[in-house]
Write a protein that holds these residues in place. Structure first.
Motif, mmCIF file in Angstrom:
data_model
loop_
_atom_site.group_PDB
_atom_site.id
_atom_site.type_symbol
_atom_site.label_atom_id
_atom_site.label_comp_id
_atom_site.label_asym_id
_atom_site.label_seq_id
_atom_site.Cartn_x
_atom_site.Cartn_y
_atom_site.Cartn_z
ATOM 1 N N THR A 25 0.824 -1.208 0.000
ATOM 2 C CA THR A 25 0.000 0.000 0.000
ATOM 3 C C THR A 25 0.859 1.258 0.000
ATOM 4 O O THR A 25 0.596 2.209 -0.737
ATOM 5 C CB THR A 25 -0.933 0.000 1.227
ATOM 6 N N ALA A 28 2.548 1.687 -3.427
ATOM 7 C CA ALA A 28 1.591 2.223 -4.405
ATOM 8 C C ALA A 28 1.279 3.687 -4.113
ATOM 9 O O ALA A 28 1.139 4.496 -5.041
ATOM 10 C CB ALA A 28 0.310 1.394 -4.381
ATOM 11 N N PHE A 32 1.936 6.828 -6.651
ATOM 12 C CA PHE A 32 0.784 7.576 -7.129
ATOM 13 C C PHE A 32 0.876 9.064 -6.793
ATOM 14 O O PHE A 32 0.528 9.921 -7.606
ATOM 15 C CB PHE A 32 -0.487 6.980 -6.525
ATOM 16 N N THR A 341 3.238 -6.833 -6.472
ATOM 17 C CA THR A 341 2.910 -5.415 -6.651
ATOM 18 C C THR A 341 4.100 -4.541 -6.302
ATOM 19 O O THR A 341 4.424 -3.576 -7.019
ATOM 20 C CB THR A 341 1.701 -5.035 -5.783
ATOM 21 N N VAL A 352 1.263 2.389 -11.757
ATOM 22 C CA VAL A 352 0.231 2.611 -10.748
ATOM 23 C C VAL A 352 -0.891 3.483 -11.305
ATOM 24 O O VAL A 352 -2.027 3.447 -10.816
ATOM 25 C CB VAL A 352 0.840 3.256 -9.478
ATOM 26 N N HIS A 353 -0.602 4.265 -12.356
ATOM 27 C CA HIS A 353 -1.620 5.121 -12.962
ATOM 28 C C HIS A 353 -2.383 4.417 -14.069
ATOM 29 O O HIS A 353 -3.328 4.996 -14.620
ATOM 30 C CB HIS A 353 -0.961 6.388 -13.533
ATOM 31 N N VAL A 355 -5.044 2.079 -15.574
ATOM 32 C CA VAL A 355 -6.310 1.489 -15.124
ATOM 33 C C VAL A 355 -6.253 -0.035 -15.221
ATOM 34 O O VAL A 355 -6.780 -0.745 -14.353
ATOM 35 C CB VAL A 355 -7.477 2.053 -15.952
ATOM 36 N N GLN A 358 -4.509 -1.340 -12.165
ATOM 37 C CA GLN A 358 -5.353 -1.171 -10.981
ATOM 38 C C GLN A 358 -6.464 -2.226 -10.946
ATOM 39 O O GLN A 358 -6.732 -2.834 -9.899
ATOM 40 C CB GLN A 358 -5.962 0.233 -10.982
ATOM 41 N N ALA A 362 -6.925 -5.176 -8.199
ATOM 42 C CA ALA A 362 -8.178 -5.177 -7.424
ATOM 43 C C ALA A 362 -8.941 -6.480 -7.608
ATOM 44 O O ALA A 362 -9.438 -7.066 -6.642
ATOM 45 C CB ALA A 362 -9.036 -3.987 -7.835
ATOM 46 N N CYS A 408 -13.687 -4.447 -8.337
ATOM 47 C CA CYS A 408 -13.320 -3.559 -9.447
ATOM 48 C C CYS A 408 -14.294 -2.401 -9.638
ATOM 49 O O CYS A 408 -13.932 -1.399 -10.257
ATOM 50 C CB CYS A 408 -13.239 -4.350 -10.747
ATOM 51 N N ILE A 411 -13.284 1.282 -9.029
ATOM 52 C CA ILE A 411 -12.290 1.752 -9.998
ATOM 53 C C ILE A 411 -12.948 1.986 -11.353
ATOM 54 O O ILE A 411 -12.662 2.978 -12.037
ATOM 55 C CB ILE A 411 -11.136 0.745 -10.116
#
Length: 830
Positions: A25, A28, A32, A341, A352-353, A355, A358, A362, A408, A411
């Motif tokens: 976490t 990330a 970000f 990760t 990390v940007h 989609v 992500q 997720a 998901c 997001i």
């Protein structure tokens, strides 16, 4: 009577290892946030992280003998998180400073124009736009500017260009002049001319066709010979190449929740790796050889498919998990996901940007945490009504699809404004077909160049399940309520918060139920089942925490049902006179001609949204349908209109550009091409006591000779006689400034217009002269939320001034304008 039921070893689930979650976490988080922070923090965060970790380690050393082992363990986890996040922070710092020094950040901030040398990340995809067909592609900028400054940092852009981009494919190089048009969530660049193949550095830096390019091209060509939806879907399902998908099928895959199948991800990687491992094990090879072959298979598959975020995550996780199994270090998936990760973001923090990355993380996290307990819970009930085999299959599919979808959804809502209520059903039907496509399809792709006949035969076989997936996607999309709009503003935020909280509580309760041991005996009690259930619920909800959790679950369910439950009534004022329909980036307006009748001007780009607007307005009769010109954002929804209601007459305007043939737009055969002024009256006042109104509409201009389709727009003056007075509304299509000035000079546009539909969604090229000439009291704008064109332009909004009431569909949604007795106007937002 007592029945013995011995506890099995797997009756109690192992505890979940979350020790690496804080490190993942934090890693990330720094990846970000650092690119968006002021330079002061960018320089100091990579220094502060190891310093804070060192201080925490010293504190732990002094308290190592403390009896509060839980606090000591938490401190140790925090220390490790700081140290593990430091390498990623250092790399992000270096990238940010490099982007600052190169001038790239300044160019993006200024929405500047520059020469760019790029490498394509994805294949170009053709899409309709208000200006005709466009090709969209994601690319990495390698050099830019007059001096071709190298970008030793991530500089990813989304390019919108002409047909010359269709000759390129992923990993090709291109050189073009581009203008940054948007820099909010992504950097969008408009190509100002044709793209030249190769880099901008000259002939010494030209590219050569790779084996991967040849394989992808061959697969596309061979897939084109198959049946039904297979030519469009096979390249995506096998190699993640969506370039062959039509806009209609691409939208259907998104709405049905199946788009992840054509973006190669963890499921594809697992199937390929499992097939390879099964093959190697069946050959009775040594364990060390099998694990080496497993790694080679992963590397080969990544090389064939390309470095997509979901593939990178899946391959890294698979490699770490296989290594852990081989060396006996455990195989629990959550720490493997966390470690993969951290590794990926340390190597490529910019992911990390993405989609795709992500969603991949997720979905995997949701499946890892919730799939097994949900599967056991579902199986317990399904097993009572189905045979064990089918109960196991259905519970497993439901659990995986549900947990991935729930994880998901928040997001997904960051870039789409709707949910798909049938996506779970679509995944249950389509996902079992994926193994029948992926493994043989990848084999076919691998031999497509050397053995085309065998490859073609395999592709013809897998075309059958592929067409099944396409059928599921398109069928589900056509079901009523396939797209449910997510509420805007604070209501949407609260609903997402409730969604997350309810999911977390549900998963935690399922996990706790797994950790609760079963009794060694089962008592055959005579107490009724409903009383035992009530007593069990009472015992579980004795604590305050349990009561609060139960209340959150109930509130979340009620809130979702209240928001998405279909309602019969429309969302506009019952006494409306004009409606501006929210059809996304496009125009659709209704002029009321009676209690349940209207004149329709344009239909927007989407058939379903056009139908929804007619339904919300309770329209049963269309006296006239006028299509101002044949750009997709004005005529794309006509099929939805004519399928619901057959208009009494259909009129359209178009220019001399052959790019827009009327026969391919869905216009009915009896549609009239307007080339000169027309005047008509719609008068239902005598037989419409509920909504007495007379409408006179006049075509002021319809230039059929212009090569600019925008300037071919039908300009309509609509005079509405209501409440003893006349309201004049002017609809201008996408008329541009030069054509508008010419109409004004010819005295074709009257002054003192009450309501003006702004030209071209409020674009700057619509000009301000028309606004100044007509001096409207109300301005209407049909425009999509967060559109990439910058509509409406600030200059246009400034020209309207403070005294003009503005209604725009991107902010107000579907809105209505109602005429009052004293001839003032009241806009009622949906």
């Amino acid at each position: 009577m007592i029945e013995h039921d011995h506890i099995k070893p797997d009756d109690i689930a192992a505890p979940i290892d979350i020790r690496l979650i804080p490190a993942a976490t934090l890693t990330a988080g720094v990846c970000f946030l650092i690119p968006m922070l002021p330079m002061f923090w960018v320089r100091w965060i990579p220094v502060a992280l190891p310093f804070i970790g060192g201080i925490a380690a010293l504190v732990l050393w002094f308290f190592r003998s403390s009896k509060k082992r839980r606090l000591v363990n938490l401190g140790l986890i925090f220390t490790i998180a700081c140290w593990m996040a430091t390498p990623a922070a250092c790399i992000v710092q270096h990238q940010r400073i490099a982007a600052e020094d190169s001038g790239w950040l300044q160019l993006v901030e200024d929405l500047g124009t520059a020469r760019m040398s790029v490498q394509l990340v994805t294949d170009p995809v053709e899409r309709d736009s208000p200006f005709g067909p466009n090709w969209f592609v994601t690319a990495k900028v390698e050099h830019f500017g007059k001096d071709l400054v190298p970008t030793d940092h991530p500089a990813k852009i989304v390019v919108s260009g002409d047909e010359t981009w269709a000759d390129l494919s992923a990993e090709d190089h291109g050189c073009f002049m581009g203008r940054v048009s948007d820099n909010e969530s992504s950097v969008f660049v408009t190509a100002l001319g044709a793209v030249n193949q190769g880099t901008c550095l000259g002939p010494d830096h030209t590219q050569s066709t790779t084996g991967r390019d040849q394989m992808r091209t061959t697969l596309r060509d061979q897939s084109a010979e198959t049946i039904a939806y297979a030519p469009e879907l096979l390249p995506g399902l096998i190699l993640g190449d969506r370039s062959q998908q039509s806009e209609h099928l691409d939208e259907a895959m998104k709405i049905s929740g199946l788009s992840h199948l054509s973006a190669v991800s963890g499921a594809h990687t697992s199937l390929i790796a499992a097939a390879a491992t099964l093959l190697f094990r069946s050959l009775r090879l040594p364990r060390s050889i099998v694990i080496a072959a497993f790694f080679c298979t992963l590397l080969l598959f990544v090389q064939i498919v390309g470095m997509q975020p979901s593939i990178i995550r899946a391959a890294t996780m698979g490699a770490i998990g296989a290594w852990a199994l081989y060396f006996g270090r455990g195989s629990q998936a959550l720490p493997v996901l966390a470690l993969s990760t951290i590794v990926i973001l340390t190597i490529s923090p910019e992911l990390v940007h993405e989609v795709g990355f992500q969603l991949s993380v997720a979905a995997t996290a949701g499946i890892v945490l919730g799939a097994q307990p949900l599967e056991r819970w579902l199986h317990r009930y399904l097993n009572k009504v189905l045979p064990d085999f089918w109960a196991s299959m259905l519970s497993s599919s439901l659990a995986i699809s549900t947990t991935a979808q729930l994880a998901c959804q928040p997001i997904l809502l960051s870039f789409i404004d709707y949910i798909s209520p049938y996506s779970l059903l679509a995944n249950l039907l389509a996902t079992p077909l994926l193994p029948l496509i992926t493994v043989p399809g990848t084999l076919a792709a691998g031999i497509s160049v050397v053995a085309p006949a065998i490859s073609q035969t395999i592709l013809h076989l897998v075309a059958i399940p592929t067409s099944g997936i396409g059928w599921v996607a398109t069928t589900v999309t056509d079901l009523p309520g396939a797209k449910l709009a997510w509420p805007d503003g604070i209501a949407g935020v609260l609903l997402i918060t409730l969604h997350w909280a309810a999911c977390a509580i549900f998963i935690v309760r399922l996990l706790r139920s797994q950790r609760r041991p079963k009794p060694p005996v089962k008592l055959d009690e005579r107490v009724p089942r409903w009383r035992r259930s009530m007593h069990s619920l009472y015992r579980q909800h004795q604590g305050v925490t349990s009561v609060v959790q139960s209340m959150i679950l109930v509130i979340a369910v009620v809130a979702h049902v209240a928001v998405f439950w279909p309602s019969n009534g429309g969302g506009v004022d019952d006494n409306w006179d004009i409606i501006g329909c929210d059809v996304g980036q496009g125009d659709m307006f209704l002029i009321r001609t009676g209690a349940a009748s209207a004149m329709v001007i344009d239909t927007g780009p989407d058939e379903a949204l056009a139908q929804r607007c007619l339904a919300d307005a309770n329209i049963e009769t269309i006296d006239a349908l006028a299509v101002t010109h044949l750009h997709a954002d004005h005529v794309g929804g006509i099929g939805g209109v004519t399928a619901r209601i057959q208009p009494a007459q259909v009129l359209y305007s178009t220019g001399a550009d052959p790019t827009y043939p009327a026969a391919e737009t869905g216009l009915p055969d009896d549609a009239q091409h307007v080339k000169e002024p027309v005047v008509q009256v719609i008068d239902h006042a005598a037989d419409q006591g509920v909504h007495s109104v007379q409408v006179r509409w006049t075509v002021l201009s319809a230039d059929s000779q212009t090569s600019n389709e925008n300037n071919a727009s039908m300009v309509l003056l609509v005079e509405i006689y209501r409440h003893g007075g006349t309201v004049k509304a002017l609809f201008t299509g996408d008329l541009e400034e030069d054509a508008a000035a010419q109409l004004i000079a010819q005295d074709l546009v009257p002054e003192d217009i009450d309501i003006l539909k702004l030209s071209h969604h409020g674009a700057q090229n619509g000009g301000t002269e028309l606004i100044q000439h007509t001096a409207p009291k109300v301005a209407m704008i049909g425009v999509g939320a967060e559109n990439s064109y910058g509509h409406p332009h600030d200059d246009i909004l400034s020209a309207l001034g403070a005294n003009v009431e503005i209604r725009r569909t991107d902010l107000d949604g579907t809105f209505s304008v109602t005429f009052e007795q004293n001839q003032t106007y009241m806009a009622v937002d949906r």
